[in-house]
Design a protein around this motif. Sequence first.
Motif, PDB file in Angstrom:
ATOM      1  N   ARG A 124       0.837  -1.192   0.000  1.00 59.29           N
ATOM      2  CA  ARG A 124       0.000   0.000   0.000  1.00 59.29           C
ATOM      3  C   ARG A 124       0.875   1.248   0.000  1.00 59.29           C
ATOM      4  O   ARG A 124       2.069   1.188   0.286  1.00 59.29           O
ATOM      5  CB  ARG A 124      -0.905  -0.027   1.235  1.00 59.29           C
ATOM      6  CG  ARG A 124      -2.147   0.824   1.152  1.00 59.29           C
ATOM      7  CD  ARG A 124      -3.108   0.475   2.270  1.00 59.29           C
ATOM      8  NE  ARG A 124      -2.532   0.672   3.596  1.00 59.29           N
ATOM      9  CZ  ARG A 124      -3.098   0.249   4.724  1.00 59.29           C
ATOM     10  NH1 ARG A 124      -4.257  -0.403   4.676  1.00 59.29           N
ATOM     11  NH2 ARG A 124      -2.528   0.440   5.889  1.00 59.29           N
ATOM     12  N   LEU A 150      -2.182  -9.080   6.538  1.00 60.56           N
ATOM     13  CA  LEU A 150      -1.768  -7.694   6.355  1.00 60.56           C
ATOM     14  C   LEU A 150      -0.679  -7.364   7.361  1.00 60.56           C
ATOM     15  O   LEU A 150      -0.855  -7.558   8.567  1.00 60.56           O
ATOM     16  CB  LEU A 150      -2.951  -6.739   6.552  1.00 60.56           C
ATOM     17  CG  LEU A 150      -2.653  -5.248   6.400  1.00 60.56           C
ATOM     18  CD1 LEU A 150      -2.298  -4.910   4.952  1.00 60.56           C
ATOM     19  CD2 LEU A 150      -3.845  -4.409   6.856  1.00 60.56           C
ATOM     20  N   PRO A 152       1.121  -4.238   8.878  1.00 59.66           N
ATOM     21  CA  PRO A 152       1.034  -2.776   8.932  1.00 59.66           C
ATOM     22  C   PRO A 152       2.364  -2.127   8.557  1.00 59.66           C
ATOM     23  O   PRO A 152       3.426  -2.751   8.623  1.00 59.66           O
ATOM     24  CB  PRO A 152       0.674  -2.501  10.402  1.00 59.66           C
ATOM     25  CG  PRO A 152       0.105  -3.787  10.902  1.00 59.66           C
ATOM     26  CD  PRO A 152       0.814  -4.867  10.162  1.00 59.66           C
ATOM     27  N   VAL A 162      -6.398 -11.077   8.075  1.00 55.61           N
ATOM     28  CA  VAL A 162      -7.556 -10.202   7.904  1.00 55.61           C
ATOM     29  C   VAL A 162      -8.708 -10.931   7.213  1.00 55.61           C
ATOM     30  O   VAL A 162      -9.847 -10.469   7.269  1.00 55.61           O
ATOM     31  CB  VAL A 162      -7.192  -8.930   7.102  1.00 55.61           C
ATOM     32  CG1 VAL A 162      -6.277  -8.024   7.908  1.00 55.61           C
ATOM     33  CG2 VAL A 162      -6.559  -9.272   5.757  1.00 55.61           C
ATOM     34  N   TRP A 184      -4.467  -2.420  -4.514  1.00 54.26           N
ATOM     35  CA  TRP A 184      -5.189  -1.523  -3.619  1.00 54.26           C
ATOM     36  C   TRP A 184      -6.007  -0.510  -4.412  1.00 54.26           C
ATOM     37  O   TRP A 184      -5.475   0.191  -5.259  1.00 54.26           O
ATOM     38  CB  TRP A 184      -4.213  -0.789  -2.715  1.00 54.26           C
ATOM     39  CG  TRP A 184      -3.527  -1.665  -1.708  1.00 54.26           C
ATOM     40  CD1 TRP A 184      -2.294  -2.244  -1.823  1.00 54.26           C
ATOM     41  CD2 TRP A 184      -4.048  -2.070  -0.442  1.00 54.26           C
ATOM     42  NE1 TRP A 184      -2.006  -2.987  -0.704  1.00 54.26           N
ATOM     43  CE2 TRP A 184      -3.063  -2.904   0.159  1.00 54.26           C
ATOM     44  CE3 TRP A 184      -5.236  -1.809   0.244  1.00 54.26           C
ATOM     45  CZ2 TRP A 184      -3.250  -3.470   1.419  1.00 54.26           C
ATOM     46  CZ3 TRP A 184      -5.416  -2.395   1.500  1.00 54.26           C
ATOM     47  CH2 TRP A 184      -4.431  -3.199   2.069  1.00 54.26           C
ATOM     48  N   ASP A 186      -8.014   1.636  -2.515  1.00 51.51           N
ATOM     49  CA  ASP A 186      -7.834   2.720  -1.551  1.00 51.51           C
ATOM     50  C   ASP A 186      -7.182   2.101  -0.326  1.00 51.51           C
ATOM     51  O   ASP A 186      -6.646   0.984  -0.405  1.00 51.51           O
ATOM     52  CB  ASP A 186      -9.157   3.427  -1.233  1.00 51.51           C
ATOM     53  CG  ASP A 186     -10.263   2.472  -0.822  1.00 51.51           C
ATOM     54  OD1 ASP A 186      -9.971   1.498  -0.092  1.00 51.51           O
ATOM     55  OD2 ASP A 186     -11.419   2.670  -1.227  1.00 51.51           O
ATOM     56  N   ASP A 187      -7.235   2.767   0.814  1.00 51.75           N
ATOM     57  CA  ASP A 187      -6.482   2.297   1.975  1.00 51.75           C
ATOM     58  C   ASP A 187      -7.099   1.099   2.689  1.00 51.75           C
ATOM     59  O   ASP A 187      -6.470   0.556   3.607  1.00 51.75           O
ATOM     60  CB  ASP A 187      -6.293   3.443   2.981  1.00 51.75           C
ATOM     61  CG  ASP A 187      -5.282   4.461   2.493  1.00 51.75           C
ATOM     62  OD1 ASP A 187      -4.552   4.155   1.526  1.00 51.75           O
ATOM     63  OD2 ASP A 187      -5.229   5.562   3.076  1.00 51.75           O
ATOM     64  N   HIS A 188      -8.291   0.678   2.287  1.00 51.53           N
ATOM     65  CA  HIS A 188      -8.886  -0.487   2.950  1.00 51.53           C
ATOM     66  C   HIS A 188      -9.527  -1.481   1.984  1.00 51.53           C
ATOM     67  O   HIS A 188     -10.006  -2.529   2.420  1.00 51.53           O
ATOM     68  CB  HIS A 188      -9.920  -0.056   3.998  1.00 51.53           C
ATOM     69  CG  HIS A 188     -11.077   0.725   3.439  1.00 51.53           C
ATOM     70  ND1 HIS A 188     -12.248   0.135   3.050  1.00 51.53           N
ATOM     71  CD2 HIS A 188     -11.217   2.049   3.206  1.00 51.53           C
ATOM     72  CE1 HIS A 188     -13.074   1.062   2.601  1.00 51.53           C
ATOM     73  NE2 HIS A 188     -12.482   2.230   2.673  1.00 51.53           N
ATOM     74  N   ARG A 189      -9.529  -1.208   0.681  1.00 50.68           N
ATOM     75  CA  ARG A 189     -10.148  -2.127  -0.281  1.00 50.68           C
ATOM     76  C   ARG A 189      -9.116  -2.677  -1.257  1.00 50.68           C
ATOM     77  O   ARG A 189      -8.319  -1.936  -1.830  1.00 50.68           O
ATOM     78  CB  ARG A 189     -11.253  -1.424  -1.073  1.00 50.68           C
ATOM     79  CG  ARG A 189     -12.472  -1.019  -0.244  1.00 50.68           C
ATOM     80  CD  ARG A 189     -13.565  -0.473  -1.166  1.00 50.68           C
ATOM     81  NE  ARG A 189     -13.059   0.620  -1.990  1.00 50.68           N
ATOM     82  CZ  ARG A 189     -13.577   0.967  -3.170  1.00 50.68           C
ATOM     83  NH1 ARG A 189     -14.600   0.292  -3.675  1.00 50.68           N
ATOM     84  NH2 ARG A 189     -13.065   1.981  -3.841  1.00 50.68           N
ATOM     85  N   ASP A 215     -13.157  -5.588   1.282  1.00 45.76           N
ATOM     86  CA  ASP A 215     -13.015  -4.542   2.279  1.00 45.76           C
ATOM     87  C   ASP A 215     -12.376  -5.186   3.504  1.00 45.76           C
ATOM     88  O   ASP A 215     -13.020  -5.950   4.235  1.00 45.76           O
ATOM     89  CB  ASP A 215     -14.377  -3.938   2.622  1.00 45.76           C
ATOM     90  CG  ASP A 215     -14.258  -2.736   3.550  1.00 45.76           C
ATOM     91  OD1 ASP A 215     -13.316  -2.696   4.365  1.00 45.76           O
ATOM     92  OD2 ASP A 215     -15.111  -1.830   3.460  1.00 45.76           O
ATOM     93  N   LEU A 216     -11.100  -4.896   3.738  1.00 47.35           N
ATOM     94  CA  LEU A 216     -10.354  -5.601   4.774  1.00 47.35           C
ATOM     95  C   LEU A 216     -10.790  -5.232   6.181  1.00 47.35           C
ATOM     96  O   LEU A 216     -10.396  -5.886   7.148  1.00 47.35           O
ATOM     97  CB  LEU A 216      -8.857  -5.335   4.607  1.00 47.35           C
ATOM     98  CG  LEU A 216      -8.261  -5.751   3.255  1.00 47.35           C
ATOM     99  CD1 LEU A 216      -6.744  -5.663   3.300  1.00 47.35           C
ATOM    100  CD2 LEU A 216      -8.706  -7.145   2.849  1.00 47.35           C
ATOM    101  N   THR A 217     -11.605  -4.216   6.329  1.00 48.11           N
ATOM    102  CA  THR A 217     -12.120  -3.847   7.658  1.00 48.11           C
ATOM    103  C   THR A 217     -13.332  -4.680   8.042  1.00 48.11           C
ATOM    104  O   THR A 217     -13.762  -4.636   9.200  1.00 48.11           O
ATOM    105  CB  THR A 217     -12.493  -2.361   7.711  1.00 48.11           C
ATOM    106  OG1 THR A 217     -13.607  -2.113   6.831  1.00 48.11           O
ATOM    107  CG2 THR A 217     -11.321  -1.491   7.301  1.00 48.11           C
TER     108      THR A 217
END
Length: 359
Positions: A124, A150, A152, A162, A184, A186-189, A215-217
Amino acid sequence: MPRTSSLILALAIVSAGCAHTPPPTAESGAPEGPFQEGSPLRLTWSGSGGRGSDAPPISFGSRSPSWRPEAGTVAYAYGGYSNDGPDGCVGGLPSGGGARVWELCDSDASRRDTITTADWPAERRDGAVALVRRRWSPIGRTPYYSELALRPAGDGQAAARVLPIPYPAPGAGVPVQGVAFPAWLDDHRLLVLAQVWMRSLYDNVDTGLEIEILDLTLGTSGVTTIPGTLYASSVAPGATPDTIYFTLGGDSLVYRRALSSGVVDTVVDFGALGIARDVQVRNGRLVAVVGGSVTAGAHPYLGYAQYDGGGPLYLVTLGTGQPTLVESVNDRWKHPTLDPAGTAVIAEQGGDLWRIPLP
């Protein structure tokens, strides 16, 4: 050859293939440039024979590169099946060649009796890395544990799960056994190609199932299927997060889809050149692997499968539709990653990574 002897031989070959000559190390500091010159420029040395040699039947060597534009580096997977230490690792390599600038291996001492493989790293913009991680019994043909993990951003961070694999595929209705071509949005998909595979004495194939956005969240509830992508073979993001390019199994076409409207159009038809896959698009230029060692058709257990031994690389300037052969029609490139300017590609061949200038 008896199965036990075959396994011992494979492990010995892979153990040798994990070494690089000269050995790039993460601790060696700043990039020092390529270890040798040439065009295409060889970036890694797996011991697998180099350009023009057949890829090994199991996953080892250097593979699945992914260009990180912000850093001028390429994330890739390396290593393979061995019980001598961390088996499959991912790392970052300067796009012009040199020593690894970071690496991530499974160093859990409690898992020394297992085999770990890591594949498909996607870095990312902040330096976090998504990857596919699998753990195997030393004598197993299929992993007993798989995950999308993931790591960080930041030194000393460990990768954490995740998304468990397998997970349900909303569109295809069968479990997803792996993901490929992560990118990626964006920052979460993550945009991915969901895959299924077969491992047996007589069959060894990883093949596309459908294209998904993860969506990794949200874990397994964050899986969204892109309609009309059953048996897709590759996927790549476009210039904006709303546009994707993809190929379908057994097809010579490259498609473009606007995610917000669902409109799909054909951007390239490679026609008689053969089956297109491994699509990448940057700065108005498209590359794909076309033809070569590839077959596709019905599969008795998976429904459909595409067997891919690599092929020649073609370049197209969007809007013209005219393909240009890059290098040789006898090449067996796999999984190219295109630089931000669209002037060079890094791809697999013979178990190593090569940087290929584009005309």
